[in-house]
Design an enzyme around this catalytic site. Structure first.
Site, PDB file in Angstrom:
ATOM      1  N   ARG A 156       0.857  -1.181   0.000  1.00 20.50           N
ATOM      2  CA  ARG A 156       0.000   0.000   0.000  1.00 20.50           C
ATOM      3  C   ARG A 156       0.895   1.234   0.000  1.00 20.50           C
ATOM      4  O   ARG A 156       2.040   1.184   0.480  1.00 20.50           O
ATOM      5  CB  ARG A 156      -0.906   0.016   1.235  1.00 20.50           C
ATOM      6  N   LYS A 178      -2.076  -2.688   8.105  1.00 25.34           N
ATOM      7  CA  LYS A 178      -3.193  -2.278   8.946  1.00 25.34           C
ATOM      8  C   LYS A 178      -3.118  -2.983  10.296  1.00 25.34           C
ATOM      9  O   LYS A 178      -2.749  -4.144  10.385  1.00 25.34           O
ATOM     10  CB  LYS A 178      -4.518  -2.601   8.249  1.00 25.34           C
ATOM     11  N   HIS A 249      -2.952   1.947  -5.751  1.00 23.21           N
ATOM     12  CA  HIS A 249      -3.691   0.724  -5.465  1.00 23.21           C
ATOM     13  C   HIS A 249      -3.819  -0.141  -6.717  1.00 23.21           C
ATOM     14  O   HIS A 249      -3.916  -1.370  -6.616  1.00 23.21           O
ATOM     15  CB  HIS A 249      -5.065   1.061  -4.890  1.00 23.21           C
ATOM     16  N   ARG A 252      -0.912  -2.331  -6.803  1.00 21.32           N
ATOM     17  CA  ARG A 252      -1.116  -3.418  -5.832  1.00 21.32           C
ATOM     18  C   ARG A 252      -2.019  -4.495  -6.436  1.00 21.32           C
ATOM     19  O   ARG A 252      -1.744  -5.697  -6.330  1.00 21.32           O
ATOM     20  CB  ARG A 252      -1.721  -2.835  -4.563  1.00 21.32           C
ATOM     21  N   HIS A 275      -3.566  -9.332   3.756  1.00 17.62           N
ATOM     22  CA  HIS A 275      -5.000  -9.453   3.995  1.00 17.62           C
ATOM     23  C   HIS A 275      -5.241 -10.330   5.222  1.00 17.62           C
ATOM     24  O   HIS A 275      -4.634 -11.395   5.361  1.00 17.62           O
ATOM     25  CB  HIS A 275      -5.707 -10.074   2.794  1.00 17.62           C
ATOM     26  N   TYR A 284      -9.697 -11.372  -6.500  1.00 15.15           N
ATOM     27  CA  TYR A 284      -8.845 -11.408  -7.679  1.00 15.15           C
ATOM     28  C   TYR A 284      -9.023 -12.683  -8.496  1.00 15.15           C
ATOM     29  O   TYR A 284      -8.434 -12.827  -9.550  1.00 15.15           O
ATOM     30  CB  TYR A 284      -7.370 -11.304  -7.273  1.00 15.15           C
TER      31      TYR A 284
END
Length: 306
Positions: A156, A178, A249, A252, A275, A284
């Protein structure tokens, strides 16, 4: 269906326009959806909104998705909009005292299928990175290294600009994602080469203009490169490469898509992207995870298909 129902719809749409500020196009779509709904209720013998029950609303949703002789079947997104309009109408009717109960309360819009994130091809990635700037300039070394890291690790933009020199070695980068989670992502040859050139030929020159920050990516004044600054680097390179709509993004997404296309297991890609759930990564793979090869192929991160 009585004219009174049409008056309730007029009142509901006026409420949406005045209190919620919905755009004219949205209101027009809602009016078409609700006109179809009234027609549906008429075929079921309903003379007023007060006579409608949950079965009528469920049947309307079914008709939206299956179509009929007058209407084509709607996709989930369009059907969801129509059902949302119907649910709002019934809530409004109860609030205005037109109906004693909300017949649509238990009917929920169909789930929208997850959209597949946009990605660019490997050739476009190469064009983008080649447009990092004038050859040999310190900022060009920085720009190229930044673009290679964004694409070659799936970082990111906040993770990339948050890197310090100590987060990088010849084999991997440590990204802070995150929730403060740290993950180690392997460096492919292209990203490793670009970072090596930047650390040797670019960063020392730029760093001399600043106050000795440990940040990996620096701005022209020697301070930490910001998210906005990294965005501007990408946009300038995209413009020089003749690419439109490229974002951090998107790089990414391209990283993930190219790895999966090359046969990398979805759970490995999940770990690389940071994730928390594989469900997030499966966006995806619209064709299904079963079509992916079970093992992690030996793919050089940075140019998965070269």
């Amino acid at each position: 269906m009585s004219p009174h129902a049409e008056a309730v719809i007029d009142g509901y749409l006026a409420h949406l326009a005045a209190d919620r500020g919905l755009a004219a196009n949205t209101l027009a779509s809602y009016r078409r959806d609700l006109a179809r709904y009234l027609g549906h209720l008429g075929t079921r013998g309903r003379r007023s909104l007060a006579e409608v029950d949950e079965g009528d609303v469920v049947a309307f949703l079914t008709a939206l998705r299956s179509g009929d002789e007058r209407h084509r079947a709607l996709a989930a997104g369009s059907a969801a909009r129509a059902v949302s309009a119907v649910r709002g109408l019934h809530r409004f009717a109860v609030r205005e005292g037109v109906c004693a109960h909300d017949a649509a309360r238990g009917v929920h819009p169909p789930a929208r299928p997850p959209s597949v994130p946009k990605a660019i091809g490997v050739a476009e990635v190469e064009r983008l990175i080649a447009a990092a700037g004038p050859p040999g300039a310190p900022l060009t070394h920085r720009n190229r290294a930044l673009l290679e890291v964004l694409y070659g690790t799936g970082a990111r933009i906040s993770e990339a600009v948050g890197l310090t020199v100590d987060d990088v070695d010849t084999a991997q980068v440590r990204l802070r994602g995150k929730g403060g989670r740290v993950r180690a992502v392997p460096l492919g040859r292209y990203a490793a080469d670009a970072l090596g050139a930047y650390l040797t030929l670019g960063r020392p020159v730029i760093w001399a203009h600043g106050r000795g920050t440990a940040a990996l990516f620096l701005n022209a004044r020697g301070g930490r490169l910001t998210r906005q600054g990294a965005w501007e680097v990408l946009q300038a390179a995209a413009e020089r490469a003749g690419l439109v709509g490229v974002s951090p993004h998107m790089l990414r997404h391209s990283f993930a898509t190219h790895l999966l296309d090359a046969g990398v297991d979805v759970r490995v890609v999940q770990e690389l992207l940071g994730h928390a759930s594989v469900t997030t990564t499966q966006v995806y793979t619209p064709a299904g995870v079963d079509k992916l090869r079970a093992a992690y192929a030996a793919v050089p991160l940075g140019r998965p298909t070269s």
